[in-house]
Design a protein around this motif. Structure first.
Motif, mmCIF file in Angstrom:
data_model
loop_
_atom_site.group_PDB
_atom_site.id
_atom_site.type_symbol
_atom_site.label_atom_id
_atom_site.label_comp_id
_atom_site.label_asym_id
_atom_site.label_seq_id
_atom_site.Cartn_x
_atom_site.Cartn_y
_atom_site.Cartn_z
ATOM 1 N N ASP A 1 14.320 28.334 53.065
ATOM 2 C CA ASP A 1 14.312 26.923 52.669
ATOM 3 C C ASP A 1 15.425 26.652 51.659
ATOM 4 O OD1 ASP A 1 13.553 24.289 52.435
ATOM 5 O OD2 ASP A 1 11.884 24.694 51.054
ATOM 6 N N TRP A 2 16.670 26.871 52.073
ATOM 7 C CA TRP A 2 17.797 26.642 51.182
ATOM 8 C C TRP A 2 17.926 25.145 50.899
ATOM 9 C CZ3 TRP A 2 19.146 31.029 49.167
ATOM 10 C CH2 TRP A 2 19.070 32.208 49.927
ATOM 11 N N PRO A 3 18.160 24.761 49.658
ATOM 12 C CA PRO A 3 18.227 23.331 49.321
ATOM 13 C C PRO A 3 19.422 22.657 49.987
ATOM 14 C CG PRO A 3 18.934 24.667 47.462
ATOM 15 C CD PRO A 3 18.389 25.620 48.482
ATOM 16 N N GLN A 4 19.242 21.396 50.334
ATOM 17 C CA GLN A 4 20.293 20.648 51.009
ATOM 18 C C GLN A 4 21.019 19.677 50.076
ATOM 19 O OE1 GLN A 4 21.196 21.322 54.345
ATOM 20 N NE2 GLN A 4 19.936 23.047 53.651
ATOM 21 N N ASP A 5 20.625 19.615 48.807
ATOM 22 C CA ASP A 5 21.206 18.635 47.880
ATOM 23 C C ASP A 5 22.728 18.689 47.862
ATOM 24 O OD1 ASP A 5 18.695 17.625 46.094
ATOM 25 O OD2 ASP A 5 18.476 19.726 46.634
ATOM 26 N N PHE A 6 23.282 19.904 47.702
ATOM 27 C CA PHE A 6 24.736 20.069 47.625
ATOM 28 C C PHE A 6 25.265 20.934 48.765
ATOM 29 C CE2 PHE A 6 24.146 19.797 42.753
ATOM 30 C CZ PHE A 6 24.129 18.408 42.809
ATOM 31 N N ALA A 7 24.472 21.099 49.814
ATOM 32 C CA ALA A 7 24.840 22.025 50.879
ATOM 33 C C ALA A 7 25.988 21.486 51.723
ATOM 34 C CB ALA A 7 23.636 22.311 51.768
ATOM 35 N N ASP A 8 26.827 22.380 52.178
ATOM 36 C CA ASP A 8 27.924 22.051 53.077
ATOM 37 C C ASP A 8 27.354 21.507 54.385
ATOM 38 O OD1 ASP A 8 30.134 21.994 54.759
ATOM 39 O OD2 ASP A 8 30.851 23.988 54.194
ATOM 40 N N PRO A 9 27.696 20.272 54.777
ATOM 41 C CA PRO A 9 27.140 19.721 56.018
ATOM 42 C C PRO A 9 27.572 20.495 57.263
ATOM 43 C CG PRO A 9 28.887 18.309 55.164
ATOM 44 C CD PRO A 9 28.587 19.315 54.103
ATOM 45 N N GLU A 10 28.655 21.257 57.163
ATOM 46 C CA GLU A 10 29.110 22.055 58.302
ATOM 47 C C GLU A 10 28.467 23.438 58.326
ATOM 48 O OE1 GLU A 10 33.289 22.141 58.992
ATOM 49 O OE2 GLU A 10 33.568 20.040 58.451
ATOM 50 N N GLY A 11 27.692 23.781 57.279
ATOM 51 C CA GLY A 11 27.086 25.094 57.217
ATOM 52 C C GLY A 11 28.138 26.175 57.000
ATOM 53 N N GLY A 12 27.730 27.419 57.122
ATOM 54 C CA GLY A 12 28.668 28.514 56.916
ATOM 55 C C GLY A 12 27.970 29.844 56.946
ATOM 56 N N GLU A 13 28.771 30.897 56.899
ATOM 57 C CA GLU A 13 28.238 32.245 57.052
ATOM 58 C C GLU A 13 28.159 33.007 55.737
ATOM 59 O OE1 GLU A 13 30.434 34.202 60.108
ATOM 60 O OE2 GLU A 13 29.736 32.856 61.679
ATOM 61 N N LEU A 14 28.380 32.325 54.615
ATOM 62 C CA LEU A 14 28.156 32.976 53.321
ATOM 63 C C LEU A 14 27.376 32.025 52.436
ATOM 64 C CD1 LEU A 14 30.228 31.634 51.049
ATOM 65 C CD2 LEU A 14 31.879 33.122 52.140
ATOM 66 N N LEU A 15 26.776 32.572 51.395
ATOM 67 C CA LEU A 15 25.980 31.757 50.489
ATOM 68 C C LEU A 15 26.887 31.201 49.392
ATOM 69 C CD1 LEU A 15 22.936 31.146 50.607
ATOM 70 C CD2 LEU A 15 22.636 32.719 48.703
ATOM 71 N N CYS A 16 26.983 29.889 49.326
ATOM 72 C CA CYS A 16 27.763 29.221 48.281
ATOM 73 C C CYS A 16 26.885 28.959 47.062
ATOM 74 C CB CYS A 16 28.306 27.890 48.787
ATOM 75 S SG CYS A 16 29.522 28.023 50.116
ATOM 76 N N HIS A 17 27.488 28.940 45.875
ATOM 77 C CA HIS A 17 26.744 28.626 44.664
ATOM 78 C C HIS A 17 26.461 27.133 44.585
ATOM 79 C CE1 HIS A 17 25.941 27.801 40.428
ATOM 80 N NE2 HIS A 17 25.631 29.083 40.280
ATOM 81 N N ASN A 18 27.482 26.312 44.811
ATOM 82 C CA ASN A 18 27.396 24.850 44.888
ATOM 83 C C ASN A 18 27.205 24.138 43.555
ATOM 84 O OD1 ASN A 18 27.761 24.711 47.684
ATOM 85 N ND2 ASN A 18 25.587 24.967 48.092
ATOM 86 N N ASP A 19 27.141 24.857 42.450
ATOM 87 C CA ASP A 19 26.960 24.176 41.159
ATOM 88 C C ASP A 19 27.582 24.989 40.028
ATOM 89 O OD1 ASP A 19 26.103 22.098 39.515
ATOM 90 O OD2 ASP A 19 24.133 22.996 39.172
ATOM 91 N N ALA A 20 28.807 25.470 40.264
ATOM 92 C CA ALA A 20 29.470 26.302 39.244
ATOM 93 C C ALA A 20 30.131 25.422 38.186
ATOM 94 C CB ALA A 20 30.494 27.214 39.902
ATOM 95 N N CYS A 21 29.327 24.592 37.547
ATOM 96 C CA CYS A 21 29.807 23.755 36.446
ATOM 97 C C CYS A 21 29.931 24.612 35.185
ATOM 98 C CB CYS A 21 28.852 22.591 36.217
ATOM 99 S SG CYS A 21 27.151 23.086 35.856
ATOM 100 N N ALA A 22 30.461 24.026 34.128
ATOM 101 C CA ALA A 22 30.680 24.789 32.892
ATOM 102 C C ALA A 22 29.384 25.405 32.372
ATOM 103 C CB ALA A 22 31.301 23.885 31.837
ATOM 104 N N GLU A 23 28.280 24.680 32.521
ATOM 105 C CA GLU A 23 27.004 25.158 31.998
ATOM 106 C C GLU A 23 26.441 26.335 32.787
ATOM 107 O OE1 GLU A 23 27.534 20.832 30.939
ATOM 108 O OE2 GLU A 23 27.855 22.093 32.712
ATOM 109 N N ASN A 24 27.017 26.622 33.949
ATOM 110 C CA ASN A 24 26.501 27.694 34.808
ATOM 111 C C ASN A 24 27.461 28.867 34.963
ATOM 112 O OD1 ASN A 24 24.100 26.327 35.257
ATOM 113 N ND2 ASN A 24 24.840 25.330 37.119
#
Length: 264
Positions: free
Chosen positions: A109-132
């Motif tokens: 159940d990977w979250p879709q909030d910031f997910a790549d609409p094209e999908g992909g074969e690796l796991l992206c972080h999607n929120d590498a802001c300064a605080e993270n």
């Protein structure tokens, strides 16, 4: 053991604590799949992400505490240097290389909030802001907070990261966090070079920047509509929807300059 509250972003504000060598935080819906991935990632030699140190209990997860510095508002000068930017690009590339070698459960159940609409074969972080991003000795050393991790393309994660670190904002919006002195296009080019962005991804990046900005706007809209008090406060203090209109217009107008910067 006494708990130490950890400051950070809005989504889990006031709910993240450190107890000794562990961080306790609300567990996302995909925690089980994520923990398996993080464990395999470490076993494969990647030390730039925490590993779980216990099972999910009472809706909370326990992850390894990674020592270092995290840049919070008002952003310290060291976090805005080109050296810091380059180190973030290299850390993200290391994450992507390690992620590409590490299997994950595509049915989770990977979250879709910031997910790549094209999908992909690796796991992206999607929120590498300064605080993270955890820094050590002035260089990015680790990523934390995987609440929005989801399958995607590397260029999508690069676009998400550049939004925060270039930053890809119009000057008026960047000034709200005292970053209007940062030259966005040269920093974009520097990040792409440090990451080792491929020619194909350089071509795709301007579109990805517009798409990720639209995804972030939609995320904020959902939080505002739900009445989330933290998002409502920040949304109002930063100028509401005119701010987002300004960012999106600026990105569209800058597209030829983005393409030129990425070519050179």
């Amino acid at each position: 053991m006494d708990a130490e509250p950890l400051a950070g972003g809005l989504a889990n504000a006031g709910a993240v604590w450190r107890r000794g060598a562990a961080v306790e935080r609300p567990a996302p819906a995909h925690a089980q799949a994520l923990h398996g991935f993080l464990t395999a990632l470490r076993a494969g030699g990647f030390a730039g992400a925490p590993v779980p140190v216990g099972p999910v209990a009472d809706g909370r997860e326990r992850l390894e505490f990674l020592p270092g510095e995290v840049a919070l508002l008002p952003y310290p000068a060291w976090a805005l240097t080109t050296d810091a930017l380059v180190s973030v690009a290299r850390l993200l590339r290391s994450w992507h290389d390690a992620s590409a070698r590490t299997p994950f459960d595509p049915a989770a159940d990977w979250p879709q909030d910031f997910a790549d609409p094209e999908g992909g074969e690796l796991l992206c972080h999607n929120d590498a802001c300064a605080e993270n991003v955890v820094f050590r000795a002035g260089a990015a050393a680790a990523l934390i907070d995987f609440d929005y991790a989801a399958p995607g393309r590397p260029v999508w994660d690069v676009a998400m990261t550049l939004r925060y670190w270039a930053p890809m904002l119009d000057p008026a919006t960047a000034a709200q966090t005292a970053r209007d002195h940062l030259p966005a296009l040269p920093r974009l080019s520097l990040f792409a070079d440090a990451y080792g962005l491929s020619p194909a991804d350089r071509t795709a990046l301007p579109t990805a920047l517009e798409q990720t900005t639209a995804a972030c706007r939609a995320f904020v809209a959902r939080r505002v509509e739900s009445g989330d008090p933290g998002f409502l406060r920040v949304f109002a203090s930063y100028g509401g929807w005119p701010r987002w209109d300004r960012i999106q217009t600026w990105l569209s107008e800058q597209r030829p300059h983005l393409e030129r910067a990425l070519r050179t």
